[in-house]
Design an enzyme around this catalytic site. Sequence first.
Site, PDB file in Angstrom:
ATOM      1  CG  ASP A   1     -14.412  11.057   8.080  1.00  0.00           C
ATOM      2  OD1 ASP A   1     -15.441  11.590   7.658  1.00  0.00           O
ATOM      3  OD2 ASP A   1     -14.130   9.870   7.822  1.00  0.00           O
TER       4      ASP A   1
ATOM      5  CE  LYS B   1     -13.437  12.921   4.887  1.00  0.00           C
ATOM      6  NZ  LYS B   1     -14.833  13.305   5.208  1.00  0.00           N
TER       7      LYS B   1
HETATM    8  P1  NDP Z   1     -16.251   7.548  14.410  1.00  0.00           P
HETATM    9  O1  NDP Z   1     -14.813   7.214  14.328  1.00  0.00           O
HETATM   10  O2  NDP Z   1     -16.768   8.376  15.512  1.00  0.00           O
HETATM   11  O3  NDP Z   1     -17.119   6.206  14.390  1.00  0.00           O
HETATM   12  C1  NDP Z   1     -17.012   5.306  13.346  1.00  0.00           C
HETATM   13  C2  NDP Z   1     -17.952   4.150  13.596  1.00  0.00           C
HETATM   14  O4  NDP Z   1     -18.048   3.347  12.430  1.00  0.00           O
HETATM   15  C3  NDP Z   1     -17.464   3.230  14.707  1.00  0.00           C
HETATM   16  O5  NDP Z   1     -18.575   2.638  15.320  1.00  0.00           O
HETATM   17  C4  NDP Z   1     -16.640   2.215  13.934  1.00  0.00           C
HETATM   18  O6  NDP Z   1     -16.499   0.970  14.577  1.00  0.00           O
HETATM   19  C5  NDP Z   1     -17.490   2.048  12.687  1.00  0.00           C
HETATM   20  N1  NDP Z   1     -16.631   1.666  11.564  1.00  0.00           N
HETATM   21  C6  NDP Z   1     -15.623   2.375  11.029  1.00  0.00           C
HETATM   22  N2  NDP Z   1     -15.032   1.694  10.041  1.00  0.00           N
HETATM   23  C7  NDP Z   1     -15.690   0.538   9.968  1.00  0.00           C
HETATM   24  C8  NDP Z   1     -15.567  -0.588   9.147  1.00  0.00           C
HETATM   25  N3  NDP Z   1     -14.616  -0.659   8.183  1.00  0.00           N
HETATM   26  N4  NDP Z   1     -16.420  -1.609   9.337  1.00  0.00           N
HETATM   27  C9  NDP Z   1     -17.380  -1.559  10.287  1.00  0.00           C
HETATM   28  N5  NDP Z   1     -17.542  -0.519  11.120  1.00  0.00           N
HETATM   29  C10 NDP Z   1     -16.724   0.510  10.941  1.00  0.00           C
HETATM   30  O7  NDP Z   1     -16.604   8.207  13.002  1.00  0.00           O
HETATM   31  P2  NDP Z   1     -17.837   9.134  12.607  1.00  0.00           P
HETATM   32  O8  NDP Z   1     -19.044   8.762  13.359  1.00  0.00           O
HETATM   33  O9  NDP Z   1     -17.359  10.519  12.626  1.00  0.00           O
HETATM   34  O10 NDP Z   1     -18.014   8.741  11.065  1.00  0.00           O
HETATM   35  C11 NDP Z   1     -18.935   7.739  10.629  1.00  0.00           C
HETATM   36  C12 NDP Z   1     -19.279   7.970   9.166  1.00  0.00           C
HETATM   37  O11 NDP Z   1     -19.873   9.276   9.034  1.00  0.00           O
HETATM   38  C13 NDP Z   1     -18.086   7.976   8.200  1.00  0.00           C
HETATM   39  O12 NDP Z   1     -18.541   7.456   6.968  1.00  0.00           O
HETATM   40  C14 NDP Z   1     -17.785   9.457   8.018  1.00  0.00           C
HETATM   41  O13 NDP Z   1     -17.139   9.717   6.800  1.00  0.00           O
HETATM   42  C15 NDP Z   1     -19.189  10.025   8.033  1.00  0.00           C
HETATM   43  N6  NDP Z   1     -19.298  11.444   8.337  1.00  0.00           N
HETATM   44  C16 NDP Z   1     -18.781  11.964   9.490  1.00  0.00           C
HETATM   45  C17 NDP Z   1     -18.924  13.302   9.771  1.00  0.00           C
HETATM   46  C18 NDP Z   1     -18.472  13.894  11.052  1.00  0.00           C
HETATM   47  O14 NDP Z   1     -18.762  15.074  11.280  1.00  0.00           O
HETATM   48  N7  NDP Z   1     -17.801  13.158  11.933  1.00  0.00           N
HETATM   49  C19 NDP Z   1     -19.571  14.202   8.815  1.00  0.00           C
HETATM   50  C20 NDP Z   1     -20.164  13.542   7.677  1.00  0.00           C
HETATM   51  C21 NDP Z   1     -19.993  12.220   7.464  1.00  0.00           C
HETATM   52  P3  NDP Z   1     -15.125   0.619  15.355  1.00  0.00           P
HETATM   53  O15 NDP Z   1     -15.196   1.400  16.636  1.00  0.00           O
HETATM   54  O16 NDP Z   1     -15.159  -0.841  15.535  1.00  0.00           O
HETATM   55  O17 NDP Z   1     -14.007   1.064  14.466  1.00  0.00           O
HETATM   56  O1  2IT Z   2     -17.584  13.925   5.701  1.00  0.00           O
HETATM   57  C1  2IT Z   2     -17.708  15.030   6.269  1.00  0.00           C
HETATM   58  O2  2IT Z   2     -18.489  15.888   5.856  1.00  0.00           O
HETATM   59  C2  2IT Z   2     -16.893  15.299   7.468  1.00  0.00           C
HETATM   60  N1  2IT Z   2     -16.172  14.406   7.906  1.00  0.00           N
HETATM   61  C3  2IT Z   2     -16.930  16.637   8.118  1.00  0.00           C
HETATM   62  C4  2IT Z   2     -16.081  17.620   7.372  1.00  0.00           C
HETATM   63  C5  2IT Z   2     -15.909  18.954   8.039  1.00  0.00           C
HETATM   64  O3  2IT Z   2     -15.099  19.704   7.511  1.00  0.00           O
HETATM   65  O4  2IT Z   2     -16.562  19.254   9.047  1.00  0.00           O
END
Ligand code: NDP
Ligand code: 2IT
Length: 451
Positions: free
Chosen positions: A170, A130
């Site tokens: 992420d 990561k």
């Molecule tokens: P995005 O950047 O697309 O969206 C993040 C969302 O979470 C936004 O709505 C953001 O709000 C909110 N957020 C982020 N930080 C905070 C915080 N400290 N407090 C409150 N709200 C917060 O990210 P993703 O959707 O990609 O990721 C969301 C979660 O999913 C993370 O935990 C990530 O690690 C996990 N994840 C993502 C994957 C992926 O493929 N993208 C894969 C597996 C897990 P705001 O706009 O106000 O910042």
């Molecule tokens: O937390 C996760 O699994 C991710 N942000 C996606 C990682 C990836 O390599 O697609």
Amino acid sequence: MAVTDHVDFATFMEGLKKRNEGQPEFVQAVQEVAQDVFEFIADKEAYHTAQILRRIAEPDRVVSFRVCWEDDNHNIRVQRGWRVQNNNAIGPYKGGLRFHPSVTESVLKFLAFEQTFKNSLTGLPMGGGKGGSNFNPKGKSDSEVMRFCQSFMTELYRHVGPDTDVPAGDIGVGGREIGYMFGQYKRITNRWEGVLTGKGKEFGGSDLRPEATGYGAVYFLQNMLKHSGEDVEGKTAVISGSGNVATHAAEKILQLGGKVLTLSDSGGFIHDPDGLSQEKIDWVKEHKTLRRGRIKDYTKEFPTATFHEGKRPWSVAADLALPCATQNELDADDAKTLVANGVRAVSEGANMPTTLEGVHVFHEANLLYGPGKAANAGGVAVSGLEMSQNAGRISWDNERLEVLLTDIMGQIHNQCVEYGENSGKVVNYVKGANIAGFKKVADAMLSYGVV
Ligand code: NDP
Ligand code: 2IT
């Protein structure tokens, strides 16, 4: 022959805390895994002798670097960048990049550790890594984001590669950022290769990758419900976040006949008692990504909804809960509220969104609780499929990828059931995911000897 000491769980955790002072997220993530692994290896001498868990909980390496960039007013800005390469026993390091002001070494170490088990569960050959930066993309122009991404990759490129380490998105890193970073990698190395996943479809990105995490979290939920003789259809859901994972989870719940009541961002949550339609979800996707807007604007567009400033959505009564924002966004009190309101199942789209105490509340309540490392593995699974497509210089259609994703989520569920059996109670999915994820990595490490 000398008999090796068996360190017990308490002593292991004491040492871990000492070695990782000031890194609470990392300690939390290791603790959650270690309690189950210690039980599993109690009668398995080889894992103790080879110090397997001790080795998995020490990243192979942590690279930290300075990232300088120039803002639109010609000020020189300095950020911190990292790549944590946790473990490559079963494949090249693989895992996302996070750009958010809350990023620290502890956060990235916890994420890389979790990723190691998650990637193992997918059944694909991927190790855990990561990275990211404390750069805050909010309020930055496109050119500023481009300059930052280029500067970030100018350092990162020497540590990554299609057979070494393959980053992806992420929080704060989506298609735009991946495009800028891929462009810079190609420019520096003069190589077009699958060094990043989540790329645009025009340049080697896989179909279904943007949807895969959110869809996968709902497929996992569906598997848990089916295993208990239930279904998503007709159920209400509360979802946190409004980014990539949250919006695609909402879309899949809707497609399966469920009703999504909430979404949120760091400013608060919206409650739409009518439920989110596809049109409303599309509006949120556009508003959050293209316009980089705030979720509170939803109520102007759809006035039947209400906005709750500074609050999280867990007080809204629903059958299903999907935390899809960030770590530790659901604590013991939130968990108690959800349980009191009759929540039936929880599926984590985010990584470690529930605190250790919150997890305890869910387990005590004997409800279906799918931890992130199992439930949100669909994203990295399709990333793994993007790597395969890039390596084979081919691209698969959406239909084929949907079959592969649903199959992988089903296999992950089966592994959790196999290792998470829980006499008389619902499956302990945390234990199942931890042990199944650990076993494959551990057995690979045993084969290598002491390296
Ligand atoms: P995005 O950047 O697309 O969206 C993040 C969302 O979470 C936004 O709505 C953001 O709000 C909110 N957020 C982020 N930080 C905070 C915080 N400290 N407090 C409150 N709200 C917060 O990210 P993703 O959707 O990609 O990721 C969301 C979660 O999913 C993370 O935990 C990530 O690690 C996990 N994840 C993502 C994957 C992926 O493929 N993208 C894969 C597996 C897990 P705001 O706009 O106000 O910042
Ligand atoms: O937390 C996760 O699994 C991710 N942000 C996606 C990682 C990836 O390599 O697609």
